[in-house]
Design a protein around this motif. Structure first.
Motif: not given
Lengths: 476, 117
Positions: A302-315
């Motif tokens: 298994w793998y995971y991500e913790i993301l904020d808005n900028a990361e999801v929409i942008g980079g």
């Protein structure tokens, strides 16, 4: 009725076949054991009834009634024990016919008998013996003589690219032990040499050295020709892409300050495993499987991500889990997402993206220095969802606990992965997240210890919305 | 009231692991232990037990030994393997979560908002 031939006849106690997988003993021995076990049950039950004052015949009848259909139970037990082997020998159709005929014959005979229980046990014996004896006869003529041998060829991507000089391990999947090691020739071909009977599999390193590939189990037994094994050592993978139903909310709660939210996503692929598959582990959904010595989970990494808005929409350009960790073999993977709303403490460093699978590399989302002065709220999800925060607060000592808690994630969404494509998923950020946070704060918040950072966690629905091809050289 | 057969299928294997862990070892004894613990609600027919026992043995969750009974018959005794003990714990947890989920849907259990550990 003759007494069954059991392993314990010569000694007071003896171990029965107890290892997982098909029962390795002779079919008639298996049948005799089933018969003996059922006989013991019926006899014991009848004795108990007799002790209450019933006659012998009444006791037998009552024991029989409580037990159910002896022939059917015996037949089911036999198939559980021997079904795999018999199926492998291609005798299913023949056996079903034989079984049906036998059952019909036994049924007719049993109706004519005076003692129903004795008749049925006798019929069961005959039936199981017949079942045990039949399959080998038609196969004997076609069976190859001499020891078992596995032959095949390894290539990378396509048959015209032979994998030459690649070490190939033959392993026994009953115990995971190495049986033989051979090396492919200049054409990628290999021959195992003579092998003892067993449930075997092949294991070979893939070209990049990161993974090994394990073949499906090969049931190699005397009298059966092992199928030819052609193995593709190329790792064909797909990726996962992400969109959100709405931006992750930031909102004010009166008297509580500003709340921010993040998304936590966990992806598990059952075809990448820490160890070779043996019969002790659940069957993977698809073969071959890939062994990664860096992985930690025996039943799917298994793998995971913790993301904020900028990361999801942008980079990220919508692609989750970059690098090797985002390379998922074709088939299904399991995805879970949680939206976390939090009231970060003044002076905390900015949130940085977290991603991983082999180590818990969380960045400073909550950096309260106090000894675990943290409170987390689960709006609908099990406590496991917020253990990552404990990890951060308590440091590396919590690593194992965090990992184990993640493994208990339930009701994951099955997301299909196609080699060479990016599967797009959509995370539904709950519309009522803000309302739930406010309502919970107003109704149940106790006087908090200070400083307190109180993340709220709410499971998010995931839907698969499509796929798009990966660029030809997409390795990252 | 006997349990619905579909429900029984899912429940039988964890129940067997439990009663064996509690000390029952051979088929008749296991059947009676289930009957007693469930007040006769679970096993409609005792024979149903045996395919489940053999399946658990095949999966490596149970080990078995033959011994001679006090009556002089051959008797098969089961015990949990280390894997079986592990699976028992896992099934207990899985069952708890499953029944909790069903109870929530059926409105049998009311759950308060969960606070921190």
């Amino acid at each position: 009725m003759s007494s069954p031939s059991l392993p314990g006849d010569d000694a007071s106690r003896a171990t029965s076949a107890a290892s997982p997988g098909p029962d390795p003993r002779a079919p008639d021995q298996v049948a005799a054991e089933i018969q003996a076990e059922i006989t013991d049950h019926l006899a014991t039950a009848a004795e108990r009834h007799q002790a209450t004052g019933l006659s012998e015949a009444e006791s037998r009848e009552k024991a029989q009634q409580a037990f159910g259909d002896v022939r059917e139970i015996g037949r089911r037990c036999y198939w559980i024990k021997q079904g795999d082997s018999l199926m492998f020998r291609g005798a299913i159709a023949l056996l079903l016919v034989v079984l049906a005929v036998s059952l019909a014959a036994v049924t007719v005979r049993s109706w004519q008998a005076e003692s129903r229980m004795a008749e049925q046990i006798g019929a069961l014996t005959a039936q199981l013996k017949e079942l045990a004896d039949r399959p080998t006869a038609p196969l004997a003529a076609a069976a190859p003589s001499g020891p078992i041998e596995i032959k095949g060829r390894m290539f990378v991507g396509s048959p015209d690219r032979p994998a030459a000089g690649v070490p190939l391990s033959v392993i026994n999947v009953s115990d995971g032990k190495l049986v033989r090691k051979v090396v492919s020739d200049s054409q990628g071909s290999f021959t195992s040499g003579p092998l003892a009977d067993g449930d075997l599999a092949l294991l070979a390193p893939m070209p990049d050295g990161r993974l090994s590939v394990q073949s499906a189990p090969i049931l190699a037994y005397s009298g059966v020709q092992a199928p030819r094994q052609d193995m593709d050592l190329a790792f064909r993978f797909g990726r996962l892409g992400l969109t959100l139903s709405r931006p992750l909310p930031e909102f004010e709660v009166e008297g509580r300050g500003k709340y921010e939210s993040r998304i936590l996503i966990r992806v598990q692929t059952p075809r990448i495993r820490a160890r070779i598959w043996t019969v002790n582990a659940p069957l993977p959904p698809e073969w071959p499987i890939f062994i990664d010595s860096r992985a930690r989970s025996a039943d799917g990494q298994w793998y995971y991500e913790i993301l904020d808005n900028a990361e999801v929409i942008g980079g990220l350009a919508g692609t989750l889990l970059m690098g090797d960790e985002g390379q998922f073999p074709s088939g299904e993977c399991l995805v879970v997402a949680t939206v976390m709303a939090n009231n970060p403490q003044t002076g905390e460093p900015p949130v940085a993206r977290s991603q991983g699978g082999f180590s818990m590399d969380f960045h400073a989302l909550h950096s309260n220095a106090g000894p675990y002065a943290l409170r987390a709220w689960s709006l609908d999800a099990p406590p496991a969802d917020y253990f990552w925060i404990r990890h951060h607060i308590e440091g590396q000592r919590r690593q194992e606990e965090v990992r184990n808690q993640f493994e208990h994630f339930g009701d994951a969404t099955k997301v299909p992965i196609t080699a060479g494509a990016k599967t797009l998923i959509r995370i539904e950020v709950p519309d009522d997240l803000e309302a739930q946070v406010r309502a919970t704060l107003e109704s149940t918040t106790p006087a908090p210890e200070a400083p307190v950072s109180a993340p709220f966690n709410l499971r998010a629905k995931i839907t698969v919305v499509g796929s798009e091809p990966l660029p030809a050289a997409a390795s990252d | 009231m006997k349990a619905n057969a579909d429900l029984l299928r899912g429940a039988l294997e964890p129940v067997i692991l439990e009663v064996i862990a509690d000390g029952a070892t051979y088929g008749y004894e296991i059947a009676k232990a289930i009957e007693k613990a469930s007040e006769g609600r679970l096993l409609a027919q005792e024979g149903t037990l045996y395919p489940a026992l053999h399946r658990l043995q095949k999966q490596g969750l149970l080990d078995a030994e033959w011994a001679v009974s006090p009556e002089g018959r051959q008797r098969k005794h089961y015990q949990l393997t280390p894997l079986g003990r592990k699976q028992r714990q896992a099934l207990r947890k899985e069952w708890t979560e499953f029944t909790r989920a069903v109870n929530l849907i059926l409105g049998i259990e009311h759950v308060q908002p969960q606070l921190a550990w």
